[in-house]
Design a protein around this motif. Structure first.
Motif, PDB file in Angstrom:
ATOM      1  N   LYS A   3     -15.106   8.281  -2.942  1.00 30.05           N
ATOM      2  CA  LYS A   3     -15.014   9.606  -3.491  1.00 30.05           C
ATOM      3  C   LYS A   3     -15.449  10.482  -2.291  1.00 30.05           C
ATOM      4  N   ALA A   4     -16.592  10.407  -1.502  1.00 34.52           N
ATOM      5  CA  ALA A   4     -16.144  11.391  -0.262  1.00 34.52           C
ATOM      6  C   ALA A   4     -15.572  11.118   1.058  1.00 34.52           C
ATOM      7  N   GLU A   5     -15.190  10.138   0.434  1.00 36.47           N
ATOM      8  CA  GLU A   5     -13.963  10.139   1.860  1.00 36.47           C
ATOM      9  C   GLU A   5     -12.783  10.663   1.040  1.00 36.47           C
ATOM     10  N   LEU A   6     -12.505  10.580   0.248  1.00 40.80           N
ATOM     11  CA  LEU A   6     -11.003  10.394  -0.780  1.00 40.80           C
ATOM     12  C   LEU A   6     -10.553   9.431  -0.599  1.00 40.80           C
ATOM     13  N   ALA A   7     -10.639   8.034  -0.236  1.00 35.23           N
ATOM     14  CA  ALA A   7     -10.188   7.027  -0.083  1.00 35.23           C
ATOM     15  C   ALA A   7     -10.266   5.887  -1.273  1.00 35.23           C
ATOM     16  N   GLY A   8      -9.683   4.856  -1.469  1.00 38.86           N
ATOM     17  CA  GLY A   8     -10.227   3.595  -1.874  1.00 38.86           C
ATOM     18  C   GLY A   8      -9.384   2.836  -1.403  1.00 38.86           C
ATOM     19  N   LYS A   9      -9.845   1.612  -1.775  1.00 43.03           N
ATOM     20  CA  LYS A   9      -8.964   0.324  -1.146  1.00 43.03           C
ATOM     21  C   LYS A   9      -9.389  -0.974  -2.733  1.00 43.03           C
ATOM     22  N   MET A  10      -7.325  -1.582  -2.453  1.00 42.73           N
ATOM     23  CA  MET A  10      -7.228  -2.592  -3.246  1.00 42.73           C
ATOM     24  C   MET A  10      -7.599  -3.828  -2.863  1.00 42.73           C
ATOM     25  N   ILE A  11      -8.780  -3.966  -3.681  1.00 40.41           N
ATOM     26  CA  ILE A  11      -9.478  -5.247  -3.122  1.00 40.41           C
ATOM     27  C   ILE A  11      -8.435  -6.823  -3.619  1.00 40.41           C
ATOM     28  N   ASN A  12      -8.073  -6.338  -4.953  1.00 39.08           N
ATOM     29  CA  ASN A  12      -7.261  -8.182  -4.991  1.00 39.08           C
ATOM     30  C   ASN A  12      -5.987  -7.834  -6.660  1.00 39.08           C
ATOM     31  N   VAL A  13      -5.331  -8.969  -6.475  1.00 41.03           N
ATOM     32  CA  VAL A  13      -4.400  -8.714  -7.707  1.00 41.03           C
ATOM     33  C   VAL A  13      -4.203  -8.512  -8.631  1.00 41.03           C
ATOM     34  N   PRO A  14      -5.121  -7.456  -9.549  1.00 43.78           N
ATOM     35  CA  PRO A  14      -5.496  -7.271 -11.297  1.00 43.78           C
ATOM     36  C   PRO A  14      -4.463  -8.334 -11.815  1.00 43.78           C
ATOM     37  N   THR A  15      -5.720  -9.164 -12.479  1.00 46.56           N
ATOM     38  CA  THR A  15      -5.283  -9.988 -13.432  1.00 46.56           C
ATOM     39  C   THR A  15      -4.880  -9.364 -15.167  1.00 46.56           C
ATOM     40  N   ARG A  16      -4.041  -9.807 -16.137  1.00 46.13           N
ATOM     41  CA  ARG A  16      -3.810  -8.904 -16.789  1.00 46.13           C
ATOM     42  C   ARG A  16      -4.879  -8.631 -17.785  1.00 46.13           C
ATOM     43  N   GLU A  17      -5.754  -9.085 -17.691  1.00 48.09           N
ATOM     44  CA  GLU A  17      -6.848  -8.725 -18.450  1.00 48.09           C
ATOM     45  C   GLU A  17      -7.219  -6.965 -17.731  1.00 48.09           C
ATOM     46  N   ASP A  18      -7.048  -7.123 -16.956  1.00 44.32           N
ATOM     47  CA  ASP A  18      -7.856  -5.683 -16.424  1.00 44.32           C
ATOM     48  C   ASP A  18      -6.316  -4.492 -15.821  1.00 44.32           C
ATOM     49  N   ILE A  19      -5.742  -4.794 -16.363  1.00 45.36           N
ATOM     50  CA  ILE A  19      -4.421  -4.143 -17.264  1.00 45.36           C
ATOM     51  C   ILE A  19      -4.332  -3.376 -17.802  1.00 45.36           C
ATOM     52  N   PRO A  20      -4.809  -2.228 -18.161  1.00 40.59           N
ATOM     53  CA  PRO A  20      -5.418  -1.424 -19.523  1.00 40.59           C
ATOM     54  C   PRO A  20      -4.130  -1.183 -20.637  1.00 40.59           C
ATOM     55  N   GLU A  21      -2.594  -1.146 -19.662  1.00 36.81           N
ATOM     56  CA  GLU A  21      -1.793  -0.941 -20.655  1.00 36.81           C
ATOM     57  C   GLU A  21      -1.069  -1.298 -22.167  1.00 36.81           C
ATOM     58  N   ASN A  22      -1.035  -1.185 -23.013  1.00 38.54           N
ATOM     59  CA  ASN A  22      -0.859  -1.180 -24.724  1.00 38.54           C
ATOM     60  C   ASN A  22       0.894  -1.953 -24.149  1.00 38.54           C
ATOM     61  N   ILE A  23       1.498  -3.069 -23.155  1.00 33.91           N
ATOM     62  CA  ILE A  23       3.358  -3.531 -23.114  1.00 33.91           C
ATOM     63  C   ILE A  23       2.511  -4.599 -23.108  1.00 33.91           C
ATOM     64  N   LYS A  24       3.698  -5.352 -24.267  1.00 33.69           N
ATOM     65  CA  LYS A  24       3.462  -7.233 -24.409  1.00 33.69           C
ATOM     66  C   LYS A  24       4.472  -7.581 -22.982  1.00 33.69           C
ATOM     67  N   LYS A  65       9.121   1.323 -23.021  1.00 30.47           N
ATOM     68  CA  LYS A  65       7.851   1.835 -22.839  1.00 30.47           C
ATOM     69  C   LYS A  65       7.458   1.847 -21.609  1.00 30.47           C
ATOM     70  N   ALA A  66       8.108   0.580 -20.726  1.00 26.57           N
ATOM     71  CA  ALA A  66       7.116   0.089 -19.565  1.00 26.57           C
ATOM     72  C   ALA A  66       8.045   0.772 -18.858  1.00 26.57           C
ATOM     73  N   LYS A  67       9.317   1.133 -18.752  1.00 31.38           N
ATOM     74  CA  LYS A  67      10.113   2.074 -17.640  1.00 31.38           C
ATOM     75  C   LYS A  67       8.877   3.438 -17.584  1.00 31.38           C
ATOM     76  N   TYR A  68       9.107   4.105 -18.810  1.00 34.80           N
ATOM     77  CA  TYR A  68       8.527   5.488 -19.036  1.00 34.80           C
ATOM     78  C   TYR A  68       6.711   5.183 -18.458  1.00 34.80           C
ATOM     79  N   THR A  69       6.513   4.302 -18.438  1.00 32.24           N
ATOM     80  CA  THR A  69       4.998   4.373 -18.523  1.00 32.24           C
ATOM     81  C   THR A  69       4.901   4.465 -16.630  1.00 32.24           C
ATOM     82  N   TYR A  70       5.304   3.791 -16.437  1.00 37.30           N
ATOM     83  CA  TYR A  70       5.600   3.390 -14.889  1.00 37.30           C
ATOM     84  C   TYR A  70       6.276   4.572 -14.178  1.00 37.30           C
ATOM     85  N   GLY A  71       7.180   5.322 -15.021  1.00 37.68           N
ATOM     86  CA  GLY A  71       8.004   5.712 -14.245  1.00 37.68           C
ATOM     87  C   GLY A  71       8.889   5.651 -13.334  1.00 37.68           C
TER      88      GLY A  71
END
Length: 201
Positions: free
Chosen positions: A170-191, A56-62
């Motif tokens: 949105k105006a610049e079509l640019a984003g930044k990764m502020i920090n490494v996500p915690t598990r609570e911030d990752i919405p994927e339903n993966i055990k 499931k994890a492999k298919y989810t992230y390709g």
């Protein structure tokens, strides 16, 4: 490199989870695909459950098998909770970041944008979907590619900033990764613990 290009609804039904996004097939047929899908009653072994979670994890992230094994090896060598670190490494992939920022509607579309040199990291064109993005890195759409219909439609549809570890202009079509996500911030339903147990055998 080989990628899964088969029917997505079939995979979603196998895992009983809309891993490729909303699926009408999953609502209509809430049982596994195949001739005997509706009548399966056999109890799954512990190994089968762990293997299903990894698939499931492999298919989810390709991600392919060797890539996934390499990421797990990398995660296991770091200090901390191995399962959580594995998901953090998967989330830090460039194709996933492009998808999370809303630049592309799906991870597949995000991978194609990266491969076709439409995405930059810190001003430099990067065409490797598995490129590891670090906190502080700026992921943006290349200047020549900002008029692409796929990108403009995806950004217009993505009205809510959903992830606290990312920021998007949105105006610049640019984003930044502020920090490494915690598990609570990752919405994927993966055990992820099941994946750790599988590789620990």
């Amino acid at each position: 490199m080989a990628r899964y290009n088969g029917p997505k609804a079939k995979i979603a039904r196998r895992f009983n989870d809309p891993i490729f996004g909303h699926s009408k097939a999953l609502q209509k047929k809430a049982y596994p695909p195949g001739q005997h899908g509706r009548g399966r009653r056999r109890k799954q072994s512990e190994y089968a459950i762990q293997l299903m979670e990894k698939q499931k994890a492999k298919y989810t992230y390709g991600v392919l098998e060797r890539q996934f094994a390499n990421l797990f090896d990398k995660a296991s060598r770091r200090s901390g909770i191995t399962g959580e670190i594995l998901l953090q490494l998967l989330e830090a992939r460039l194709d996933n970041l492009v998808y999370r920022l809303g630049i592309a509607p799906t991870r597949r579309a995000a991978r194609q944008l990266v491969s076709h040199k439409h995405i930059t990291v810190n001003g430099e064109i990067v065409n490797i979907p598995s490129f590891h993005v670090q906190p502080g890195d700026v992921v943006a759409v290349r200047e020549k590619s900002k008029s692409l219909e796929l990108i403009s439609d995806s950004v217009a549809a993505n009205t809510v900033q959903r992830y606290p570890w990312l920021e998007f202009n949105k105006a610049e079509l640019a984003g930044k990764m502020i920090n490494v996500p915690t598990r609570e911030d990752i919405p994927e339903n993966i055990k992820e613990q099941l994946i750790v147990e599988l590789y620990s055998k």
